[in-house]
Design an enzyme around this catalytic site. Structure first.
Site, PDB file in Angstrom:
ATOM      1  N   LYS A 275      23.987  33.866  45.050  1.00  0.00           N
ATOM      2  CA  LYS A 275      23.271  33.464  43.460  1.00  0.00           C
ATOM      3  C   LYS A 275      21.826  33.787  42.765  1.00  0.00           C
ATOM      4  O   LYS A 275      20.682  33.440  42.413  1.00  0.00           O
ATOM      5  CB  LYS A 275      22.802  32.005  43.208  1.00  0.00           C
ATOM      6  CG  LYS A 275      24.865  31.800  43.153  1.00  0.00           C
ATOM      7  CD  LYS A 275      24.549  29.960  42.757  1.00  0.00           C
ATOM      8  CE  LYS A 275      24.521  30.311  40.792  1.00  0.00           C
ATOM      9  NZ  LYS A 275      25.684  30.071  39.848  1.00  0.00           N
TER      10      LYS A 275
ATOM     11  N   GLU B 112      36.038  38.093  41.240  1.00  0.00           N
ATOM     12  CA  GLU B 112      35.704  36.476  40.886  1.00  0.00           C
ATOM     13  C   GLU B 112      35.958  37.053  38.980  1.00  0.00           C
ATOM     14  O   GLU B 112      35.583  37.936  38.583  1.00  0.00           O
ATOM     15  CB  GLU B 112      35.203  35.696  41.764  1.00  0.00           C
ATOM     16  CG  GLU B 112      33.243  36.668  42.139  1.00  0.00           C
ATOM     17  CD  GLU B 112      32.250  36.140  42.376  1.00  0.00           C
ATOM     18  OE1 GLU B 112      32.817  34.837  42.034  1.00  0.00           O
ATOM     19  OE2 GLU B 112      31.641  36.850  42.866  1.00  0.00           O
TER      20      GLU B 112
ATOM     21  N   ARG C  50      23.288  27.211  50.059  1.00  0.00           N
ATOM     22  CA  ARG C  50      24.163  28.778  49.658  1.00  0.00           C
ATOM     23  C   ARG C  50      21.649  28.717  49.288  1.00  0.00           C
ATOM     24  O   ARG C  50      21.975  29.938  49.298  1.00  0.00           O
ATOM     25  CB  ARG C  50      24.398  28.489  48.790  1.00  0.00           C
ATOM     26  CG  ARG C  50      25.071  29.318  47.833  1.00  0.00           C
ATOM     27  CD  ARG C  50      26.177  29.688  47.160  1.00  0.00           C
ATOM     28  NE  ARG C  50      26.202  28.653  46.026  1.00  0.00           N
ATOM     29  CZ  ARG C  50      26.883  28.918  45.186  1.00  0.00           C
ATOM     30  NH1 ARG C  50      28.596  28.749  45.895  1.00  0.00           N
ATOM     31  NH2 ARG C  50      26.531  27.367  44.087  1.00  0.00           N
TER      32      ARG C  50
END
Ligand code: PLP
Ligand code: COI
Length: 345
Positions: free
Chosen positions: A184, A220, A82
């Site tokens: 992120k 989310e 990621r």
């Protein structure tokens, strides 16, 4: 070496400076070999890419002391992957997977005294991050970068001792459609600071964000994915056609645990805010959040209260929590490759 003398059960989710951290520099088009250092300070130009244009991304994972005293991490290869995706999107040179995993292992091994003891409910939070360090004034990627990893012991992310949390449906958006929501980027968290302070002031643990385009679909929270359980015990995972939900490693693990261990059906689909009152349970999941039961969602004056209420977890959320944390702590067998050994007892 002896464990630090902390009140492990009550350390909260806060930064504590530990002994050693990992640092590697990117210069002249290549990553240099990283080292461990005791120095927690960073000096850089006032015009650094990270300071001017927020060119930075990070990861979050944990090290656990298992029942037999080993220290392990949970699926760090997925954090490495990621981070590569985050770097690509932000024009940061990719951190090679091997370098990422070596850094994790070395930093945890250099701070074993700080790994909370098995059974304390705490764990060692690992924060890898990378940022543009050289000067940029026109909007473009930096030429030099620094990759760092530090660790800090943490307890539960949400206050209230693992009791169900309450979420507030936000009028603001966390991530634009086809923006940075699926990586992120530090910028995502800066964008949510205003909203999280507001939610906390009003007594909610976090915000529940909707899809920015229509404000009808669940995405989310600011720091976790969410999932639902319907009355037939099917797990329902919100899907975003505009790629604005972070691909949580905890959520992807829950999908596999639900299907292969608990033999539950799992459906990944768009979930409308208007339908969630019909679900039997809701959970928030992530490295920091672990698997937190959600008791209530506040939607503009209306309270959607799940049947388990605010005192206890719903049964399926609890089964998932027990199984996943059992795997992390070595009391439940984990699928091949999920447990990354760091140090032996
Ligand atoms: N969603 C957001 C916005 C997060 O910050 C996090 C935390 O990492 C997650 C979801 C959960 O992801 P993971 O399970 O990989 O920690
Ligand atoms: C994590 O769970 O690791 C995160 O990065 C979330 C953050 C809100 C602490």
């Amino acid at each position: 070496m002896a464990k630090q003398n902390l009140d492990w059960a009550n350390i909260g989710f806060a930064y504590r400076k530990t002994d050693m951290r990992y640092v590697a520099a990117y210069r002249n088009g290549a990553w240099e070999e990283g080292t461990l250092t005791a120095d927690d300070q960073i000096t850089m130009t006032e015009c650094a890419g990270v300071l001017q244009y927020a060119q930075t991304c990070f990861e979050g994972l944990k090290a656990y002391e298992t029942a037999n005293g080993d220290v392990v991490c949970f699926r760090p290869d997925l954090n490495a992957e990621r981070m590569i995706a985050s770097c690509r999107r932000l024009m940061i040179p990719e951190i090679p997977k091997e370098m990422f995993l070596t850094a994790i292992r070395e930093v945890v091994r250099a701070n074993l005294d700080w790994v909370p003891p098995y059974g304390s409910g705490a764990s060692l939070y690992i924060r890898p991050y990378v940022f543009g360090k050289s000067a940029v004034i026109g909007v473009k990627p930096a030429e030099e970068y620094e990759f760092r990893v530090f660790v800090t012991p943490v307890g539960p992310y949400f206050k209230g001792d693992a009791r169900p949390i309450s979420l507030k449906v936000s009028d603001y958006d966390r991530a634009a459609p086809h923006g940075l929501g699926n990586i992120k980027a530090g910028a995502n968290y800066a964008a949510a600071l205003f909203m999280i302070e507001n939610a906390h002031e009003e007594g909610y643990a976090e915000n529940l964000y909707l899809d920015p385009a229509t404000h009808t679909l669940i995405e989310e929270t600011g720091g976790s994915n969410v999932f639902f359980v319907d009355k037939d015990r099917t797990i329902i995972i919100p899907h975003s056609k505009t790629d604005s939900i972070l691909p949580s490693i905890t959520r992807r693990s829950i999908v596999q645990v639900a299907r292969d261990v608990l033999r539950l059906q799992v459906t990944e689909r768009e979930v409308a805010l208007s339908e969630i009152a019909s679900f039997a349970e809701m959970g928030a999941c992530g490295t920091a959040a672990v698997i937190s039961p959600v008791g209530m969602v506040h939607d503009h004056g209306k309270e959607i209260v799940f049947p388990n209420g605010m005192e206890q977890s719903g049964p399926v959320v609890k089964e998932l929590y027990d199984t996943l944390t059992g795997m992390q702590l070595g009391t439940v067998e984990a699928p091949e490759g999920w447990i990354f050994p760091v140090a032996e007892a």
